[in-house]
Write an enzyme that holds these catalytic residues in place. Structure first.
Site, PDB file in Angstrom:
ATOM      1  N   SER A  36       4.379  -1.389   4.836  1.00 20.81           N
ATOM      2  CA  SER A  36       5.396  -1.753   3.851  1.00 20.81           C
ATOM      3  C   SER A  36       6.586  -2.414   4.545  1.00 20.81           C
ATOM      4  O   SER A  36       6.820  -2.216   5.742  1.00 20.81           O
ATOM      5  CB  SER A  36       5.886  -0.512   3.102  1.00 20.81           C
ATOM      6  OG  SER A  36       4.818   0.100   2.431  1.00 20.81           O
TER       7      SER A  36
HETATM    8  N1  SAH Z   1       2.868   3.554   4.305  1.00 21.05           N
HETATM    9  C1  SAH Z   1       2.022   2.953   5.300  1.00 21.05           C
HETATM   10  C2  SAH Z   1       0.842   2.152   4.743  1.00 21.05           C
HETATM   11  C3  SAH Z   1       1.000   1.485   3.428  1.00 21.05           C
HETATM   12  S1  SAH Z   1      -0.452   0.623   2.905  1.00 21.05           S
HETATM   13  C4  SAH Z   1       2.813   2.059   6.189  1.00 21.05           C
HETATM   14  O1  SAH Z   1       3.857   1.569   5.749  1.00 21.05           O
HETATM   15  O2  SAH Z   1       2.367   1.843   7.302  1.00 21.05           O
HETATM   16  C5  SAH Z   1      -1.276   1.874   1.991  1.00 21.05           C
HETATM   17  C6  SAH Z   1      -2.169   2.756   2.805  1.00 21.05           C
HETATM   18  O3  SAH Z   1      -2.811   3.631   1.891  1.00 21.05           O
HETATM   19  C7  SAH Z   1      -3.269   2.023   3.551  1.00 21.05           C
HETATM   20  O4  SAH Z   1      -3.254   2.407   4.894  1.00 21.05           O
HETATM   21  C8  SAH Z   1      -4.562   2.474   2.843  1.00 21.05           C
HETATM   22  O5  SAH Z   1      -5.663   2.539   3.723  1.00 21.05           O
HETATM   23  C9  SAH Z   1      -4.153   3.829   2.318  1.00 21.05           C
HETATM   24  N2  SAH Z   1      -4.895   4.350   1.169  1.00 21.05           N
HETATM   25  C10 SAH Z   1      -5.267   3.698   0.028  1.00 21.05           C
HETATM   26  N3  SAH Z   1      -5.942   4.522  -0.807  1.00 21.05           N
HETATM   27  C11 SAH Z   1      -5.992   5.747  -0.170  1.00 21.05           C
HETATM   28  C12 SAH Z   1      -6.559   7.006  -0.508  1.00 21.05           C
HETATM   29  N4  SAH Z   1      -7.236   7.209  -1.661  1.00 21.05           N
HETATM   30  N5  SAH Z   1      -6.407   8.022   0.368  1.00 21.05           N
HETATM   31  C13 SAH Z   1      -5.756   7.856   1.556  1.00 21.05           C
HETATM   32  N6  SAH Z   1      -5.226   6.677   1.934  1.00 21.05           N
HETATM   33  C14 SAH Z   1      -5.324   5.638   1.085  1.00 21.05           C
END
Ligand code: SAH
Length: 229
Positions: free
Chosen positions: A64
């Site tokens: 993000s």
């Molecule tokens: N907040 C983090 C990543 C944001 S992107 C940062 O800023 O680095 C959203 C993340 O959610 C991704 O890494 C994706 O793989 C994860 N994600 C999506 N659906 C998910 C689920 N059902 N369970 C766990 N992680 C999930």
């Protein structure tokens, strides 16, 4: 916005100062945490770490933008005090989980849940290079492979829950794992999404408001994410 001179931690500090100058946030505690966790350690090599924009991290997802991290930290600040329990769903690079861990401290708990095992492995490596390394070692910070829609019951109830991917609706397990007096910040929607602030009142009832319109990747199954559907 790109801060271009100095080493990583200085450029990171300059980025945090710029976010404050632009009025994105004003909490001293949030600034302290963001200044300690060098964003440059959490993005893939060659990615401009200090630009206020989301960046691709592989697997069809992004880290993000710094202003979203700052906004979420500030919305959760009162629920990230020393000793409190925080859950970060979709922990991705591990950046925000590391900020949570520094805020809740060694007596608290910061738990990341991410469904891409490779991202869990790389996020742990990122954290090991960061200011939060000792908390990971000591155990108050952990990152787990799992479907975040189920939360992480082991360390519930949580004072703070952050969801870093957009849900069609708020998953019930996350509501169940929120402590009375706790707060969850979660983007909800499909293409058009609202960042919702969900407060669980002491009687267990919920107060929900929309903070702002946002654009996050979906909270979905691993297969759907890797297919890009
Ligand atoms: N907040 C983090 C990543 C944001 S992107 C940062 O800023 O680095 C959203 C993340 O959610 C991704 O890494 C994706 O793989 C994860 N994600 C999506 N659906 C998910 C689920 N059902 N369970 C766990 N992680 C999930």
């Amino acid at each position: 916005m790109e801060v271009s001179s100095g080493n990583g931690i200085d450029r990171n500090k300059a980025m945090v100062e710029q976010l404050q100058r632009y009025g994105i946030f004003n909490s001293k505690k949030v600034a302290e945490a963001m200044e300690k966790v060098d964003r440059g350690l959490f993005v893939p090599a060659g990615t401009p770490a200090y630009v206020d924009s989301p960046m691709a991290i592989g697997y069809n997802v992004t880290i993000s933008a710094p202003h979203m991290h700052a906004m979420c930290l500030q919305l959760l600040e009162k629920n990230l005090q020393p000793g409190m329990h925080a859950l970060d769903i979709g922990s991705g690079t591990g950046y925000l989980t590391a900020c949570f861990a520094l805020m809740v401290g060694p007596e608290g708990r910061a738990v990341g849940v991410e469904h891409i095992p490779e991202l869990v492995t790389s996020s742990i490596k990122n954290i090991e290079k960061s200011e939060a390394a000792s908390l990971l070692k000591q155990g108050s910070l952990s990152i787990n492979v799992g479907d975040g829609r189920q939360g992480w019951p082991e360390f519930a109830a949580y004072d703070a829950i952050h969801v870093g991917a957009a849900a069609r609706e708020i998953p019930q397990p996350l509501i169940d794992q929120l402590k009375p007096g706790g707060r969850m910040v979660i983007p909800v929607g499909n293409v058009f999404q609202d960042l919702k602030v969900v407060d669980k009142n002491l009687d267990g009832s919920l107060s929900i408001r929309n903070e702002t319109s946002v654009r996050y990747v979906p909270l979905t199954s691993r297969d759907a994410q890797l297919r890009g559907t």
